[in-house]
Design an enzyme around this catalytic site. Structure first.
Site, short mmCIF file in Angstrom:
data_model
loop_
_atom_site.label_atom_id
_atom_site.label_comp_id
_atom_site.label_asym_id
_atom_site.label_seq_id
_atom_site.Cartn_x
_atom_site.Cartn_y
_atom_site.Cartn_z
N ASP A 129 -14.31 1.91 12.02
CA ASP A 129 -14.67 2.69 13.40
C ASP A 129 -14.00 3.83 13.40
OD1 ASP A 129 -11.77 1.73 13.62
OD2 ASP A 129 -12.12 0.58 15.67
N GLU A 130 -12.81 4.19 12.54
CA GLU A 130 -11.70 5.17 12.22
C GLU A 130 -12.91 6.57 12.13
OE1 GLU A 130 -7.70 5.28 10.81
OE2 GLU A 130 -7.80 3.36 11.62
N TYR A 152 -7.42 8.98 5.32
CA TYR A 152 -7.86 7.70 5.06
C TYR A 152 -9.13 7.79 5.78
CZ TYR A 152 -9.35 2.93 6.49
OH TYR A 152 -10.21 1.91 6.55
P1 NAD Z 1 -6.76 -4.18 1.61
O1 NAD Z 1 -5.79 -2.87 1.46
O2 NAD Z 1 -5.72 -5.18 2.18
O3 NAD Z 1 -7.24 -4.33 0.26
C1 NAD Z 1 -7.74 -3.39 -0.19
C2 NAD Z 1 -8.32 -4.21 -1.86
O4 NAD Z 1 -9.03 -3.20 -2.77
C3 NAD Z 1 -7.16 -4.65 -2.63
O5 NAD Z 1 -7.36 -6.00 -3.15
C4 NAD Z 1 -6.95 -3.37 -3.72
O6 NAD Z 1 -6.29 -4.06 -4.84
C5 NAD Z 1 -8.40 -3.21 -3.76
N1 NAD Z 1 -8.32 -1.92 -4.46
C6 NAD Z 1 -7.90 -0.88 -4.20
N2 NAD Z 1 -8.40 0.24 -4.93
C7 NAD Z 1 -9.09 -0.06 -5.59
C8 NAD Z 1 -10.08 0.35 -6.94
N3 NAD Z 1 -9.78 1.51 -7.08
N4 NAD Z 1 -10.87 -0.54 -7.57
C9 NAD Z 1 -10.85 -2.05 -7.36
N5 NAD Z 1 -10.21 -2.42 -6.28
C10 NAD Z 1 -9.31 -1.63 -5.50
O7 NAD Z 1 -7.39 -3.63 2.73
P2 NAD Z 1 -8.25 -4.49 4.01
O8 NAD Z 1 -7.71 -4.27 5.03
O9 NAD Z 1 -8.73 -5.87 3.52
O10 NAD Z 1 -9.42 -3.41 3.77
C11 NAD Z 1 -10.78 -3.86 3.40
C12 NAD Z 1 -11.83 -2.91 3.74
O11 NAD Z 1 -12.18 -2.95 5.08
C13 NAD Z 1 -11.44 -1.38 3.43
O12 NAD Z 1 -12.55 -0.77 2.82
C14 NAD Z 1 -11.11 -0.87 4.67
O13 NAD Z 1 -11.34 0.41 4.85
C15 NAD Z 1 -12.07 -1.47 5.59
N6 NAD Z 1 -11.43 -1.93 7.13
C16 NAD Z 1 -10.40 -2.46 7.19
C17 NAD Z 1 -10.08 -2.90 8.62
C18 NAD Z 1 -8.69 -3.30 8.82
O14 NAD Z 1 -8.28 -3.27 10.12
N7 NAD Z 1 -7.74 -3.85 7.71
C19 NAD Z 1 -10.88 -2.52 9.63
C20 NAD Z 1 -12.06 -1.85 9.17
C21 NAD Z 1 -12.66 -1.75 7.99
O1 DAU Z 2 -9.60 0.84 13.25
C1 DAU Z 2 -9.67 0.28 11.74
C2 DAU Z 2 -8.70 0.54 11.07
O2 DAU Z 2 -7.45 -0.40 11.62
C3 DAU Z 2 -8.95 0.09 9.56
O3 DAU Z 2 -9.76 0.99 9.09
C4 DAU Z 2 -7.53 0.34 8.53
O4 DAU Z 2 -7.95 -0.10 7.40
C5 DAU Z 2 -6.19 -0.44 9.18
O5 DAU Z 2 -5.22 -0.18 8.60
C6 DAU Z 2 -6.38 -0.03 10.62
O6 DAU Z 2 -5.93 1.33 11.07
P1 DAU Z 2 -4.72 1.74 12.15
O7 DAU Z 2 -4.02 2.75 11.70
O8 DAU Z 2 -5.30 1.45 13.52
O9 DAU Z 2 -3.81 0.27 11.91
P2 DAU Z 2 -2.19 -0.04 11.98
O10 DAU Z 2 -1.92 -1.32 11.80
O11 DAU Z 2 -1.58 0.78 10.84
O12 DAU Z 2 -1.65 0.61 13.24
C7 DAU Z 2 -2.32 0.04 14.47
C8 DAU Z 2 -1.71 0.59 15.72
O13 DAU Z 2 -0.22 0.42 15.51
C9 DAU Z 2 -1.97 2.20 15.35
O14 DAU Z 2 -1.93 2.97 16.90
C10 DAU Z 2 -0.43 2.75 14.88
C11 DAU Z 2 0.49 1.69 15.52
N1 DAU Z 2 1.50 1.31 14.48
C12 DAU Z 2 1.49 0.97 13.43
C13 DAU Z 2 2.45 0.70 12.65
C14 DAU Z 2 2.19 0.23 11.17
C15 DAU Z 2 2.79 1.46 15.16
O15 DAU Z 2 3.24 1.65 16.60
N2 DAU Z 2 4.03 1.18 14.42
C16 DAU Z 2 3.85 0.67 13.22
O16 DAU Z 2 4.82 0.51 12.40
#
Ligand code: NAD
Ligand code: DAU
Length: 345
Positions: A129-130, A152
């Site tokens: 959603d970012e 990002y």
């Molecule tokens: P994560 O950081 O936990 O995992 C990323 C994985 O990708 C790792 O296993 C890493 O080793 C692998 N990776 C990184 N670079 C690579 C490369 N060049 N080649 C092969 N593998 C590689 O991430 P996540 O939180 O599980 O997110 C997964 C996907 O979902 C991402 O695309 C992220 O943008 C998206 N996403 C995450 C969130 C969230 O809240 N975590 C929300 C919406 C979308």
């Molecule tokens: O919205 C989807 C995204 O959510 C994904 O695409 C990203 O991969 C995932 O990392 C996440 O991004 P955010 O930046 O929203 O997540 P994060 O957990 O880093 O932070 C969530 C909120 O909390 C954000 O407003 C920042 C705040 N925060 C985060 C950290 C790490 C704090 O206040 N303190 C902290 O130490």
């Protein structure tokens, strides 16, 4: 869809998705293709490797390496690619943007070229959603313009645009989901919830960015997996689907709920300097996904409690991570800010 290549399958959402599809589709074979960056972890797949020996294989590789990607597609007779591989942490993108552009943009391009050349039946991009940027009012629809504001989100938006271009220009059958903030087991403890859970277990300070009034929409990881699966089964090639939890909360409210669940004092909270360019609010309109039949499993409070329980019971998993590279990152990110922090009122 029979042979899935799940890139980034050793990360947080990817590993949950691997488990989800193997449990829910007995005819599927899964190949995880992952570089094993700091965020990739074979411990996330340990039970999968044991339970699904005949239908699961791990290949270590970089999605920026075209030859390695093509070899995996050929050797494993892949018909479907689900791309989770990414640099995923906003704070790290402010420290080392290059890695984000390499993997999230160039890596996506390599996968799309391979999907085109191998006539893959479906290429699915896991997005965020970012990419819509800060949303002060209303909710983002799939047709809204992209307005990313961090390295990002800009690199993820670049990936999305390439996916759309490969569909239009070359007819690659693509789909995209744009997910909201996801939480649950196996999330690397740099993100808000696992960081705060693991710090709170150790009675360490919890760094709240700025006033804590930023809004995020929380989605349980298995609901995120179910949404992707649904789009693979019923989505239309060329389309984008928002995948949100319909659960918008101020950070500070989520944090207070968490402390209450963990029986920890609010005195652990510290107000630290805000993240530069911090998006105030994300909000998704998920009506398009509902037309495919999307439903969530339980309430936020129930899933958050289950996640707290998981981190409490699985110290073996996160204590190993909280060493070496992690400690260096933690120091760079928080040491000065925590030294200058104030109590949260
Ligand atoms: P994560 O950081 O936990 O995992 C990323 C994985 O990708 C790792 O296993 C890493 O080793 C692998 N990776 C990184 N670079 C690579 C490369 N060049 N080649 C092969 N593998 C590689 O991430 P996540 O939180 O599980 O997110 C997964 C996907 O979902 C991402 O695309 C992220 O943008 C998206 N996403 C995450 C969130 C969230 O809240 N975590 C929300 C919406 C979308
Ligand atoms: O919205 C989807 C995204 O959510 C994904 O695409 C990203 O991969 C995932 O990392 C996440 O991004 P955010 O930046 O929203 O997540 P994060 O957990 O880093 O932070 C969530 C909120 O909390 C954000 O407003 C920042 C705040 N925060 C985060 C950290 C790490 C704090 O206040 N303190 C902290 O130490």
């Amino acid at each position: 869809m029979k042979n899935l290549l799940i890139t980034g399958g050793a990360g947080f959402i990817g590993s949950n998705y691997v488990r989800y599809v193997l449990q829910n589709h007995s005819d599927l074979h899964v190949t995880v293709f992952d570089k094993l960056t700091y965020a990739g972890n074979l411990d996330n797949l340990r039970d999968v490797a044991e339970q699904f020996q005949l239908r699961y294989k791990f290949v270590k590789g970089d999605i920026c390496d075209a030859a390695a990607v093509e070899a995996a597609l050929r050797d494993r007779s892949i018909d479907t690619i689900v791309n989770f591989a990414a640099e995923s942490h906003v704070d790290r993108s402010l420290l080392t943007p290059d890695a984000f552009i390499k993997t999230d943009v160039n890596g996506t391009h390599v996968l799309l070229e391979a999907a085109k050349n191998f006539q893959i039946e479906r290429y699915h991009q896991v997005s965020t959603d970012e990419v819509y940027g800060d949303v002060p009012v209303g909710s983002s629809k799939e047709i809204d313009p992209l307005a990313p504001r961090s390295p990002y989100s800009a690199s993820k938006a670049g990936g999305d645009l390439l996916v759309q271009a490969y569909h239009v220009s070359f007819g690659v059958p693509t789909t995209i989901t744009r997910g909201s903030n996801t939480y649950g087991p196996y999330q690397y403890p740099e993100k808000l919830l696992p960081l705060f859970m693991t710090n709170a277990i150790d009675d360490q300070w919890l760094p709240v960015y700025g006033d804590g009034l930023q809004v995020r929409d929380w989605l349980y990881v298995l609901d995120h997996c179910a949404g992707i699966d649904l789009v693979l089964q019923r989505g239309t090639p060329g389309e984008v689907y928002n995948l949100g939890g319909e659960n918008e909360q101020h950070n500070i409210d989520v944090i207070r709920m968490l402390l209450k669940m963990m029986h920890k004092p609010e005195s652990l909270l510290r107000r630290v300097t805000d993240r530069p360019g911090h998006d105030r609010r994300y909000s998704l309109d998920v009506s398009k996904l509902h037309t495919l039949g999307f439903e969530q499993s339980a309430t936020f409070e129930q899933e958050l409690a289950a996640t707290v329980k998981w981190y409490t019971k699985n110290e073996w998993w996160w204590r190993k991570i909280k060493s070496g590279e992690y400690l260096e990152y933690y120091k760079a990110q928080y040491e000065k800010r925590l030294a200058e922090s104030t109590a949260v009122q």
